[in-house]
Scaffold this active site. Structure first.
Site, PDB file in Angstrom:
ATOM      1  N   ARG A 100     -20.795 -23.990 -32.803  1.00 44.83           N
ATOM      2  CA  ARG A 100     -22.065 -23.828 -32.103  1.00 44.83           C
ATOM      3  C   ARG A 100     -21.986 -22.688 -31.098  1.00 44.83           C
ATOM      4  NH1 ARG A 100     -21.308 -29.714 -31.973  1.00 44.83           N
ATOM      5  NH2 ARG A 100     -22.891 -30.633 -33.329  1.00 44.83           N
ATOM      6  N   THR A 101     -23.173 -22.150 -30.762  1.00 46.24           N
ATOM      7  CA  THR A 101     -23.239 -21.164 -29.688  1.00 46.24           C
ATOM      8  C   THR A 101     -23.173 -21.920 -28.370  1.00 46.24           C
ATOM      9  OG1 THR A 101     -24.714 -19.879 -31.055  1.00 46.24           O
ATOM     10  CG2 THR A 101     -24.519 -19.219 -28.781  1.00 46.24           C
ATOM     11  N   LEU A 102     -21.997 -21.887 -27.726  1.00 45.95           N
ATOM     12  CA  LEU A 102     -21.870 -22.560 -26.429  1.00 45.95           C
ATOM     13  C   LEU A 102     -22.155 -21.591 -25.298  1.00 45.95           C
ATOM     14  CD1 LEU A 102     -18.728 -24.642 -27.259  1.00 45.95           C
ATOM     15  CD2 LEU A 102     -21.079 -25.430 -27.130  1.00 45.95           C
ATOM     16  N   TYR A 103     -21.981 -20.331 -25.575  1.00 48.17           N
ATOM     17  CA  TYR A 103     -22.368 -19.277 -24.643  1.00 48.17           C
ATOM     18  C   TYR A 103     -22.554 -18.001 -25.446  1.00 48.17           C
ATOM     19  CZ  TYR A 103     -17.249 -19.224 -24.864  1.00 48.17           C
ATOM     20  OH  TYR A 103     -15.946 -19.254 -25.292  1.00 48.17           O
TER      21      TYR A 103
END
Lengths: 245, 223
Positions: free
Chosen positions: A22-25
Site C-alpha cells: 500500500r501507499t503508506l506515504y
C-alpha cells in the site's frame, strides 16, 4: 541478553510495513494546484516540480491533463498515483465512447467518478495519495470541484490544494468575481502562484496555466514568473526582530 | 528517504453543527454550511441537509466522504422501498433504517453524527438523534456535531424536555409554535458560531409541516 534489542517485526493493524503493497506515504509529489471559474470557463495553474521528499527531483512534470471533451484534471500529491488515475480515466472515456451514442461524460460525471474511486481506495486502506481538482464546461455550465485522498469532495467558485489552501485562497476570496475576463483570471492566478513560489519551498518557477471553455482545453507552454528577491525582508530577514538570532 | 508525513488516517473531521426541533405539527431541521479540515475552511457553502423522504430530513456532520456515502446508500434503499411498497418511507421507519445502516458498519464506522427530523404518520413532529455506530433515541429536540456542546445545554435550558424516565411516557415534542422554533434555531447558531470555529458562514433551515418542506437561509459569522 537484552530482549529489547531483538528487532520485533512492526505488526500494526495493517501488518508489517516492509512487505506492504500500500501507499503508506508518497514518493514523488507535486505541490499546489490553483483553479478558478471565469467568464467563459475554468482557469487552472500548477507548477511543474516533482519533489522526492524535499529534493526537487523532476522539473517538467505535467500535472494538468484534459479528460474527454469537456474536462480538465489537475493533481497534487503522488505523481505515479496521478498517472494511474489518468489510465483509469482513459479507459472510462474510451468505453463510454464505444457506445457511439453521441453522449459524452461531462465534468460532473468525471468528478463523481473520481470521488468514488478515491473513497473506494480509502475504504481498502490503500489510498491514491492525491488532491484532485476537476474543472470543465458542458452545455454552458461551468463546473469546478475538488476531491481529496480520502474522498472528501466539494464544488466551489475557486479551489486550491495543499499550500494553496493557506496562501492562495485568501487572495481568491478577496479578488475573485463571476465576470473575470481571461486576462484578469490569468493575472489573479499568477498572483497566487507568485506568493506560493515565494513561500512554498517545494514550488518551482516553471508553471503552466490551463484553460477550458466550451471550445475545449488549451494548456500553455511552461513559463516563468518575474520575481523580485531584493526586498529588504528577504535580504536580512531577522533585522528588526529584536531578541531573535 | 525518510518519511515526512504523519501516519495516514482514513478519517477526517469536517466539522459543522446540526439541530432539529420537533413541534406538535412541524419539525425544524437546520445545519450550517461551513466545511472545514483542521484550521482550513474548504468551502463556505456546503449543504449538510439531505431530504430522505417527503417528510424526513437528515442533518449530518462529521467526515464528509462518509456522510455522502451514507446519504447515497439511504437514497438507494429508499428507492427500493418505494418500488416495493409504492409509498414514501415514514420518518420512524427511516430512523430505524439509519440506525441499522450505521450499525452494519460497527467495526469500520461511518464517522457521521446525525439528527433526523420529520413528521410521523399522525403528522406530529419527531426528532431522532444518533451516534456514529447507530445508537438512537426519539427526542423532542437535539443537536449533533462540533457545536453540539454549546448548543445542547442551551436547548435544554430553553425547552426543558420531560424526563424519559417518567411513567406514563410524556410527549417529547416542544411547546413552541413554528416561528418560535425557527427563531430559537437562528439564535443557537448565531451563538455557536461565536465560539466554535467549525460552525459559521451560513445557516440552512428546513421546516417540515403539513404544507410540505420550506427552506430558508441566514448568514452567520464568516471568521
Amino acid at each position: 541478553m537484552n530482549c529489547m534489542d531483538s528487532k520485533q517485526p512492526e505488526t500494526g493493524l495493517l501488518g508489517p510495513e516492509s512487505d506492504s503493497q500500500r501507499t503508506l506515504y508518497p514518493y514523488v509529489t507535486g505541490t499546489s494546484v490553483v483553479a478558478l471559474k471565469y467568464k467563459d470557463g475554468i482557469l487552472m495553474a500548477a507548477d511543474m516540480g516533482g519533489s522526492y521528499g524535499s529534493t526537487l527531483r523532476y522539473k517538467s512534470v505535467e500535472r494538468m491533463k484534459p479528460i474527454g471533451k469537456h474536462s480538465l484534471l489537475g493533481a497534487s500529491g503522488e505523481i505515479s498515483d496521478f498517472q494511474e488515475i489518468l489510465r483509469y480515466l482513459d479507459e472510462l472515456i474510451l468505453y463510454d465512447n464505444m457506445w457511439d451514442d453521441g453522449n459524452s461524460l461531462g465534468p460532473k460525471e468525471v468528478h463523481n467518478y473520481l470521488t468514488r474511486v478515491m473513497y473506494n481506495r480509502r475504504n481498502k486502506f490503500n489510498p491514491l495519495w492525491n488532491s484532485l481538482v476537476l474543472g470543465g464546461v458542458k452545455n454552458g455550465q461551468t463546473y469546478l470541484g475538488m476531491v481529496s485522498m480520502i474522498g472528501v469532495n466539494f464544488e466551489d467558485n475557486h479551489v486550491a490544494t495543499g499550500f494553496g489552501n493557506h496562501l492562495a485562497r485568501p487572495i481568491l476570496r478577496q479578488e475573485w468575481h463571476e465576470n473575470l475576463s481571461f486576462e484578469e483570471g490569468v493575472k489573479l492566478l499568477e498572483k497566487c502562484m507568485r506568493v506560493l513560489l515565494y513561500r512554498d519551498r517545494s514550488a518551482v518557477n516553471k508553471l503552466q496555466i490551463a484553460k477550458i471553455t466550451e471550445e475545449g482545453v488549451t494548456i500553455s507552454q511552461p513559463y516563468s514568473l518575474k520575481t523580485h528577491w531584493e526586498f529588504s525582508a528577504f535580504q536580512n530577514p531577522t533585522q528588526g526582530a529584536v531578541g531573535s538570532w | 528517504m525518510t518519511k515526512q508525513q504523519a501516519n495516514w488516517s482514513p478519517y477526517d473531521n469536517n466539522g459543522g453543527s446540526c439541530v432539529a426541533i420537533a413541534g406538535a405539527d412541524y419539525c425544524v431541521v437546520a445545519a450550517d454550511t461551513r466545511m472545514s479540515t483542521g484550521y482550513n475552511i474548504l468551502t463556505r457553502d456546503y449543504s449538510k441537509l439531505c431530504k430522505l423522504a417527503d417528510k424526513c430530513v437528515m442533518a449530518s456532520s462529521g467526515f464528509q466522504a462518509d456522510v455522502k456515502a451514507l446519504q447515497k446508500h439511504l437514497a438507494a434503499r429508499h428507492l427500493i422501498y418505494q418500488h416495493q411498497h409504492n409509498k414514501q418511507m415514514s420518518c420512524p421507519a427511516m430512523a430505524q433504517l439509519l440506525s441499522n445502516t450505521l450499525y452494519y458498519k460497527r467495526f469500520f464506522p461511518y464517522y457521521s453524527f446525525n439528527v433526523l427530523g420529520g413528521l410521523d404518520n399522525e403528522g406530529k413532529g419527531c426528532v431522532f438523534t444518533y451516534d456514529a455506530v447507530g445508537s438512537y433515541e426519539k427526542v423532542g429536540y437535539s443537536s449533533q456535531g462540533s457545536g453540539s456542546t454549546l448548543i445542547m445545554p442551551f436547548l435544554d435550558n430553553q425547552l426543558k424536555s420531560p424526563s424519559p424516565l417518567l411513567l406514563p411516557a410524556q410527549d417529547a415534542v416542544t411547546p413552541l409554535v413554528e416561528a418560535e422554533a425557527v427563531d430559537l434555531v437562528k439564535t443557537v447558531f448565531a451563538s455557536a458560531s461565536e465560539r466554535d470555529i467549525y460552525t459559521g458562514d451560513k445557516l440552512e433551515i428546513v421546516v417540515i409541516n403539513a404544507d410540505g418542506i420550506h427552506r430558508e437561509y441566514m448568514d452567520l459569522r464568516k471568521d
